[in-house]
Design a protein around this motif. Sequence first.
Motif, PDB file in Angstrom:
ATOM      1  N   THR A   1      -7.108   1.004 -12.481  1.00 13.53           N
ATOM      2  CA  THR A   1      -7.758  -0.081 -11.741  1.00 13.53           C
ATOM      3  C   THR A   1      -6.704  -1.193 -10.906  1.00 13.53           C
ATOM      4  OG1 THR A   1      -9.523  -0.354 -13.335  1.00 13.53           O
ATOM      5  CG2 THR A   1      -9.204  -2.112 -11.637  1.00 13.53           C
ATOM      6  N   GLY A   2      -7.101  -1.401  -9.741  1.00 15.32           N
ATOM      7  CA  GLY A   2      -6.227  -2.432  -8.985  1.00 15.32           C
ATOM      8  C   GLY A   2      -7.166  -3.488  -8.571  1.00 15.32           C
ATOM      9  N   PHE A   3      -6.530  -4.397  -7.740  1.00 13.66           N
ATOM     10  CA  PHE A   3      -7.413  -5.503  -6.993  1.00 13.66           C
ATOM     11  C   PHE A   3      -6.484  -5.828  -5.551  1.00 13.66           C
ATOM     12  CE2 PHE A   3      -4.904  -7.526 -10.169  1.00 13.66           C
ATOM     13  CZ  PHE A   3      -4.539  -8.794  -9.424  1.00 13.66           C
ATOM     14  N   VAL A   4      -7.306  -6.243  -4.644  1.00 11.07           N
ATOM     15  CA  VAL A   4      -6.831  -6.502  -3.133  1.00 11.07           C
ATOM     16  C   VAL A   4      -6.157  -7.949  -3.438  1.00 11.07           C
ATOM     17  CG1 VAL A   4      -7.197  -6.724  -0.880  1.00 11.07           C
ATOM     18  CG2 VAL A   4      -8.499  -5.041  -2.327  1.00 11.07           C
ATOM     19  N   ILE A   5      -4.992  -8.113  -3.143  1.00 13.50           N
ATOM     20  CA  ILE A   5      -4.347  -9.273  -3.108  1.00 13.50           C
ATOM     21  C   ILE A   5      -3.843  -9.970  -1.685  1.00 13.50           C
ATOM     22  CG2 ILE A   5      -3.404  -9.194  -5.374  1.00 13.50           C
ATOM     23  CD1 ILE A   5      -0.772  -8.550  -4.152  1.00 13.50           C
ATOM     24  N   ALA A   6      -4.142  -9.011  -0.743  1.00 14.86           N
ATOM     25  CA  ALA A   6      -3.737  -9.184   0.749  1.00 14.86           C
ATOM     26  C   ALA A   6      -4.774  -8.213   1.650  1.00 14.86           C
ATOM     27  CB  ALA A   6      -2.598  -9.441   1.148  1.00 14.86           C
ATOM     28  N   ASP A   7      -4.632  -8.586   2.905  1.00 15.20           N
ATOM     29  CA  ASP A   7      -5.802  -7.571   3.733  1.00 15.20           C
ATOM     30  C   ASP A   7      -5.336  -6.174   3.436  1.00 15.20           C
ATOM     31  OD1 ASP A   7      -6.597  -9.780   4.800  1.00 15.20           O
ATOM     32  OD2 ASP A   7      -5.618  -9.590   6.629  1.00 15.20           O
ATOM     33  N   HIS A   8      -4.085  -5.775   3.229  1.00 18.78           N
ATOM     34  CA  HIS A   8      -3.963  -4.475   3.133  1.00 18.78           C
ATOM     35  C   HIS A   8      -3.060  -4.088   1.708  1.00 18.78           C
ATOM     36  CE1 HIS A   8      -4.939  -4.534   7.536  1.00 18.78           C
ATOM     37  NE2 HIS A   8      -5.290  -3.199   7.281  1.00 18.78           N
ATOM     38  N   LEU A   9      -3.040  -4.975   0.918  1.00 19.58           N
ATOM     39  CA  LEU A   9      -2.145  -4.910  -0.137  1.00 19.58           C
ATOM     40  C   LEU A   9      -3.009  -4.790  -1.475  1.00 19.58           C
ATOM     41  CD1 LEU A   9       0.888  -7.295   0.686  1.00 19.58           C
ATOM     42  CD2 LEU A   9       0.696  -4.749   0.755  1.00 19.58           C
ATOM     43  N   VAL A  10      -2.727  -4.012  -2.452  1.00 23.67           N
ATOM     44  CA  VAL A  10      -3.250  -3.867  -3.938  1.00 23.67           C
ATOM     45  C   VAL A  10      -2.416  -4.129  -4.983  1.00 23.67           C
ATOM     46  CG1 VAL A  10      -4.486  -2.472  -5.068  1.00 23.67           C
ATOM     47  CG2 VAL A  10      -5.257  -2.549  -2.875  1.00 23.67           C
ATOM     48  N   ALA A  11      -2.761  -4.745  -5.862  1.00 18.76           N
ATOM     49  CA  ALA A  11      -1.857  -5.088  -7.148  1.00 18.76           C
ATOM     50  C   ALA A  11      -2.465  -4.057  -8.264  1.00 18.76           C
ATOM     51  CB  ALA A  11      -1.708  -6.378  -7.527  1.00 18.76           C
ATOM     52  N   THR A  12      -1.528  -3.420  -8.939  1.00 13.60           N
ATOM     53  CA  THR A  12      -1.850  -2.880 -10.215  1.00 13.60           C
ATOM     54  C   THR A  12      -0.713  -2.746 -11.267  1.00 13.60           C
ATOM     55  OG1 THR A  12      -2.763  -0.712 -10.948  1.00 13.60           O
ATOM     56  CG2 THR A  12      -1.005  -0.372  -9.397  1.00 13.60           C
ATOM     57  N   ASN A  13      -0.924  -2.047 -12.308  1.00 18.03           N
ATOM     58  CA  ASN A  13       0.313  -2.036 -13.220  1.00 18.03           C
ATOM     59  C   ASN A  13       0.930  -0.621 -12.872  1.00 18.03           C
ATOM     60  OD1 ASN A  13      -2.215  -3.051 -15.709  1.00 18.03           O
ATOM     61  ND2 ASN A  13      -0.373  -3.977 -15.348  1.00 18.03           N
ATOM     62  N   ALA A  14       2.219  -0.739 -13.007  1.00 20.74           N
ATOM     63  CA  ALA A  14       3.074   0.075 -12.510  1.00 20.74           C
ATOM     64  C   ALA A  14       2.896   1.375 -13.523  1.00 20.74           C
ATOM     65  CB  ALA A  14       4.421  -0.266 -12.818  1.00 20.74           C
ATOM     66  N   HIS A  15       2.357   1.382 -14.438  1.00 18.12           N
ATOM     67  CA  HIS A  15       2.200   2.656 -15.462  1.00 18.12           C
ATOM     68  C   HIS A  15       0.982   3.377 -15.069  1.00 18.12           C
ATOM     69  CE1 HIS A  15      -0.355   0.007 -18.062  1.00 18.12           C
ATOM     70  NE2 HIS A  15      -1.203   1.248 -18.021  1.00 18.12           N
TER      71      HIS A  15
ATOM     72  N   GLU B   1      -4.042   2.058   3.925  1.00 19.82           N
ATOM     73  CA  GLU B   1      -4.266   2.388   5.411  1.00 19.82           C
ATOM     74  C   GLU B   1      -5.735   1.961   5.548  1.00 19.82           C
ATOM     75  OE1 GLU B   1      -3.410   6.408   5.944  1.00 19.82           O
ATOM     76  OE2 GLU B   1      -1.360   6.457   5.207  1.00 19.82           O
ATOM     77  N   GLY B   2      -5.994   1.758   7.060  1.00 18.77           N
ATOM     78  CA  GLY B   2      -7.308   1.472   7.311  1.00 18.77           C
ATOM     79  C   GLY B   2      -7.578   0.199   7.621  1.00 18.77           C
ATOM     80  N   GLN B   3      -8.710  -0.306   7.718  1.00 20.66           N
ATOM     81  CA  GLN B   3      -9.362  -1.322   7.815  1.00 20.66           C
ATOM     82  C   GLN B   3      -8.707  -2.688   6.721  1.00 20.66           C
ATOM     83  OE1 GLN B   3     -13.602  -1.177   8.565  1.00 20.66           O
ATOM     84  NE2 GLN B   3     -13.437  -0.588  10.607  1.00 20.66           N
ATOM     85  N   ALA B   4      -8.785  -4.010   7.099  1.00 18.54           N
ATOM     86  CA  ALA B   4      -8.482  -4.726   6.148  1.00 18.54           C
ATOM     87  C   ALA B   4      -9.471  -5.023   4.846  1.00 18.54           C
ATOM     88  CB  ALA B   4      -8.338  -6.107   6.771  1.00 18.54           C
ATOM     89  N   LEU B   5      -9.100  -5.210   3.697  1.00 17.01           N
ATOM     90  CA  LEU B   5      -9.935  -5.354   2.475  1.00 17.01           C
ATOM     91  C   LEU B   5      -9.998  -6.685   2.371  1.00 17.01           C
ATOM     92  CD1 LEU B   5      -8.530  -2.372   0.390  1.00 17.01           C
ATOM     93  CD2 LEU B   5     -10.692  -2.253   1.997  1.00 17.01           C
ATOM     94  N   GLN B   6     -11.259  -7.061   1.353  1.00 20.07           N
ATOM     95  CA  GLN B   6     -11.330  -8.305   0.883  1.00 20.07           C
ATOM     96  C   GLN B   6     -10.587  -8.586  -0.135  1.00 20.07           C
ATOM     97  OE1 GLN B   6     -15.669  -9.342   0.400  1.00 20.07           O
ATOM     98  NE2 GLN B   6     -15.195 -10.786  -1.540  1.00 20.07           N
ATOM     99  N   ALA B   7      -9.952  -9.781  -0.149  1.00 16.10           N
ATOM    100  CA  ALA B   7      -8.666 -10.048  -0.951  1.00 16.10           C
ATOM    101  C   ALA B   7      -9.003 -11.128  -2.062  1.00 16.10           C
ATOM    102  CB  ALA B   7      -7.453 -10.717  -0.315  1.00 16.10           C
ATOM    103  N   LEU B   8      -8.509 -11.186  -3.202  1.00 14.21           N
ATOM    104  CA  LEU B   8      -8.802 -12.297  -4.284  1.00 14.21           C
ATOM    105  C   LEU B   8      -7.450 -13.334  -4.035  1.00 14.21           C
ATOM    106  CD1 LEU B   8      -9.964 -10.347  -7.374  1.00 14.21           C
ATOM    107  CD2 LEU B   8     -11.350 -11.708  -5.703  1.00 14.21           C
ATOM    108  N   THR B   9      -7.853 -14.365  -4.636  1.00 12.92           N
ATOM    109  CA  THR B   9      -6.829 -15.416  -4.265  1.00 12.92           C
ATOM    110  C   THR B   9      -6.035 -15.731  -5.741  1.00 12.92           C
ATOM    111  OG1 THR B   9      -7.849 -16.518  -2.509  1.00 12.92           O
ATOM    112  CG2 THR B   9      -6.061 -17.707  -3.753  1.00 12.92           C
TER     113      THR B   9
END
Length: 209
Positions: free
Chosen positions: A54-68, A114-122
Amino acid sequence: MKITLVLIISLVSSLFSVEASSALADTIEKVKPSVVGIGTYNRLNSPRANLRGTGFVIADHLVATNAHVLPESLNQQQKEKLVIFIGQGRSPEIRFVSLVASDTEHDLAILRVEGQALQALTLSQQKVREGELYAFTGFPIGAVLGLYPVTHRGIISSITPVVIPARNANELSLAQLKRLKSPYNIYQLDATAYPGNSGSPLYHPKLVK
């Protein structure tokens, strides 16, 4: 390149009240559009897509997840790609992503979509206390029946240094010895979690925007 992120998004103020349950339900609706699956895509494989976590959006085109969650390598000959899965159901949208940064010490990674911006969490800087209730949403059962996010909740049972106990010095690795010199705190969560939950956001209704 190393990164340090505080992956804390929210807090539930009342454990069992109807008001708290309603607030959590409202928050889940806000959070779900920003929660994505992390996996790989290989057009020569069957199935072509493989959900790893799983991951989650932290900015328009950025996603955070675990490295493993990320594969150690991709099959370049078969043009295997790192992807995220967006949406819900049997036909999620697949987007190619690239690795921006990875910090294996803190088990974090940032991906560019890539592509359109996504909805980010704060991301929140709220102080975390033992006994507070949190929720997290991810994909613990994979995507055999489609992409369906699942939410669990539990309390912060302890805040402890990131050191694995050892019976004697012989059981300590070099990496553990380095952590002993300057350990950072981690949150132990008293909740049910599975491998697919890796990379899920923790959140509280009053802090999600």
